[in-house]
Design a protein around this motif. Structure first.
Motif, PDB file in Angstrom:
ATOM      1  N   GLN A  39      47.941  45.903  34.272  1.00 21.58           N
ATOM      2  CA  GLN A  39      49.007  46.899  34.444  1.00 21.58           C
ATOM      3  C   GLN A  39      50.373  46.259  34.224  1.00 21.58           C
ATOM      4  O   GLN A  39      51.252  46.852  33.593  1.00 21.58           O
ATOM      5  N   GLU A  40      50.557  45.055  34.745  1.00 21.96           N
ATOM      6  CA  GLU A  40      51.839  44.359  34.589  1.00 21.96           C
ATOM      7  C   GLU A  40      52.119  44.004  33.135  1.00 21.96           C
ATOM      8  O   GLU A  40      53.253  44.097  32.677  1.00 21.96           O
ATOM      9  N   THR A  41      51.088  43.585  32.405  1.00 20.13           N
ATOM     10  CA  THR A  41      51.292  43.190  31.013  1.00 20.13           C
ATOM     11  C   THR A  41      51.277  44.387  30.076  1.00 20.13           C
ATOM     12  O   THR A  41      51.775  44.297  28.954  1.00 20.13           O
ATOM     13  N   GLY A  42      50.681  45.498  30.512  1.00 19.16           N
ATOM     14  CA  GLY A  42      50.623  46.696  29.700  1.00 19.16           C
ATOM     15  C   GLY A  42      49.633  46.627  28.551  1.00 19.16           C
ATOM     16  O   GLY A  42      49.708  47.421  27.624  1.00 19.16           O
ATOM     17  N   GLN A  43      48.707  45.684  28.635  1.00 18.61           N
ATOM     18  CA  GLN A  43      47.712  45.576  27.563  1.00 18.61           C
ATOM     19  C   GLN A  43      46.401  45.034  28.112  1.00 18.61           C
ATOM     20  O   GLN A  43      46.394  44.313  29.105  1.00 18.61           O
ATOM     21  N   PRO A  44      45.300  45.370  27.449  1.00 16.68           N
ATOM     22  CA  PRO A  44      44.009  44.837  27.886  1.00 16.68           C
ATOM     23  C   PRO A  44      43.931  43.332  27.619  1.00 16.68           C
ATOM     24  O   PRO A  44      44.582  42.818  26.705  1.00 16.68           O
ATOM     25  N   ASP A  45      43.154  42.667  28.412  1.00 18.26           N
ATOM     26  CA  ASP A  45      42.978  41.222  28.280  1.00 18.26           C
ATOM     27  C   ASP A  45      41.567  40.954  27.763  1.00 18.26           C
ATOM     28  O   ASP A  45      40.605  40.999  28.521  1.00 18.26           O
ATOM     29  N   PRO A  46      41.419  40.633  26.475  1.00 15.11           N
ATOM     30  CA  PRO A  46      40.082  40.406  25.941  1.00 15.11           C
ATOM     31  C   PRO A  46      39.428  39.134  26.483  1.00 15.11           C
ATOM     32  O   PRO A  46      38.212  38.984  26.410  1.00 15.11           O
ATOM     33  N   ASP A  47      40.223  38.245  27.057  1.00 17.70           N
ATOM     34  CA  ASP A  47      39.679  36.997  27.613  1.00 17.70           C
ATOM     35  C   ASP A  47      39.543  37.094  29.138  1.00 17.70           C
ATOM     36  O   ASP A  47      39.735  36.125  29.859  1.00 17.70           O
ATOM     37  N   TRP A  48      39.170  38.284  29.606  1.00 14.10           N
ATOM     38  CA  TRP A  48      39.067  38.494  31.047  1.00 14.10           C
ATOM     39  C   TRP A  48      38.100  37.536  31.736  1.00 14.10           C
ATOM     40  O   TRP A  48      38.357  37.158  32.886  1.00 14.10           O
ATOM     41  N   PRO A  49      37.008  37.090  31.115  1.00 20.03           N
ATOM     42  CA  PRO A  49      36.133  36.158  31.835  1.00 20.03           C
ATOM     43  C   PRO A  49      36.847  34.863  32.243  1.00 20.03           C
ATOM     44  O   PRO A  49      36.645  34.356  33.353  1.00 20.03           O
ATOM     45  N   THR A  50      37.698  34.344  31.360  1.00 21.38           N
ATOM     46  CA  THR A  50      38.443  33.130  31.699  1.00 21.38           C
ATOM     47  C   THR A  50      39.432  33.418  32.817  1.00 21.38           C
ATOM     48  O   THR A  50      39.614  32.611  33.739  1.00 21.38           O
ATOM     49  N   TRP A  51      40.083  34.581  32.780  1.00 26.64           N
ATOM     50  CA  TRP A  51      41.039  34.973  33.815  1.00 26.64           C
ATOM     51  C   TRP A  51      40.315  35.052  35.167  1.00 26.64           C
ATOM     52  O   TRP A  51      40.790  34.524  36.161  1.00 26.64           O
ATOM     53  N   ALA A  63      33.740  38.138  45.620  1.00 27.42           N
ATOM     54  CA  ALA A  63      34.747  37.372  44.868  1.00 27.42           C
ATOM     55  C   ALA A  63      35.001  38.022  43.513  1.00 27.42           C
ATOM     56  O   ALA A  63      36.146  38.109  43.054  1.00 27.42           O
ATOM     57  N   LEU A  64      33.945  38.483  42.861  1.00 26.97           N
ATOM     58  CA  LEU A  64      34.108  39.172  41.582  1.00 26.97           C
ATOM     59  C   LEU A  64      34.878  40.477  41.745  1.00 26.97           C
ATOM     60  O   LEU A  64      35.714  40.823  40.899  1.00 26.97           O
ATOM     61  N   ARG A  65      34.637  41.183  42.825  1.00 27.83           N
ATOM     62  CA  ARG A  65      35.381  42.428  43.078  1.00 27.83           C
ATOM     63  C   ARG A  65      36.860  42.141  43.315  1.00 27.83           C
ATOM     64  O   ARG A  65      37.729  42.877  42.834  1.00 27.83           O
ATOM     65  N   ARG A  66      37.167  41.080  44.055  1.00 31.63           N
ATOM     66  CA  ARG A  66      38.574  40.709  44.278  1.00 31.63           C
ATOM     67  C   ARG A  66      39.237  40.327  42.961  1.00 31.63           C
ATOM     68  O   ARG A  66      40.381  40.708  42.699  1.00 31.63           O
ATOM     69  N   ALA A  67      38.511  39.582  42.129  1.00 35.31           N
ATOM     70  CA  ALA A  67      39.052  39.200  40.823  1.00 35.31           C
ATOM     71  C   ALA A  67      39.279  40.438  39.962  1.00 35.31           C
ATOM     72  O   ALA A  67      40.292  40.537  39.264  1.00 35.31           O
ATOM     73  N   GLU A  68      38.354  41.374  40.007  1.00 33.31           N
ATOM     74  CA  GLU A  68      38.500  42.617  39.233  1.00 33.31           C
ATOM     75  C   GLU A  68      39.767  43.367  39.642  1.00 33.31           C
ATOM     76  O   GLU A  68      40.539  43.828  38.792  1.00 33.31           O
ATOM     77  N   THR A  69      39.993  43.476  40.940  1.00 26.60           N
ATOM     78  CA  THR A  69      41.170  44.167  41.442  1.00 26.60           C
ATOM     79  C   THR A  69      42.449  43.458  41.006  1.00 26.60           C
ATOM     80  O   THR A  69      43.389  44.089  40.509  1.00 26.60           O
ATOM     81  N   ALA A  70      42.476  42.146  41.166  1.00 24.10           N
ATOM     82  CA  ALA A  70      43.652  41.377  40.772  1.00 24.10           C
ATOM     83  C   ALA A  70      43.876  41.457  39.269  1.00 24.10           C
ATOM     84  O   ALA A  70      45.017  41.555  38.801  1.00 24.10           O
ATOM     85  N   HIS A  71      42.802  41.429  38.505  1.00 25.96           N
ATOM     86  CA  HIS A  71      42.932  41.494  37.050  1.00 25.96           C
ATOM     87  C   HIS A  71      43.439  42.857  36.602  1.00 25.96           C
ATOM     88  O   HIS A  71      44.223  42.956  35.657  1.00 25.96           O
ATOM     89  N   GLY A  72      43.033  43.898  37.301  1.00 22.72           N
ATOM     90  CA  GLY A  72      43.551  45.237  37.000  1.00 22.72           C
ATOM     91  C   GLY A  72      45.057  45.283  37.177  1.00 22.72           C
ATOM     92  O   GLY A  72      45.779  45.855  36.343  1.00 22.72           O
TER      93      GLY A  72
END
Length: 59
Positions: free
Chosen positions: A27-39, A14-23
């Motif tokens: 890419q879509e937003t063009g910026q890093p997401d510092p709140d990735w744990p919540t995402w 599940a964490l790997r799937r979330a990592e892939t989706a978050h990547g």
């Protein structure tokens, strides 16, 4: 909603799937997401509810 996993392997997948989706999300937003744990957490909850898809989690 309570999120549960049957094993460490299931949680890791599940964490790997979330990592892939978050990547894709970053890419879509063009910026890093510092709140990735919540995402990740929202994605994993949505996935268990049957709502995870190509769209980013709301919130």
């Amino acid at each position: 909603m309570q999120v549960t996993y049957d094993s460490v392997a299931d949680l890791a997948e599940a964490l790997r799937r979330a990592e892939t989706a978050h990547g894709r999300h970053e890419q879509e937003t063009g910026q890093p997401d510092p709140d990735w744990p919540t995402w990740y957490a929202q994605y994993m909850m949505d996935e268990q509810a049957g709502d995870a898809g190509p769209a980013s989690p709301s919130g």
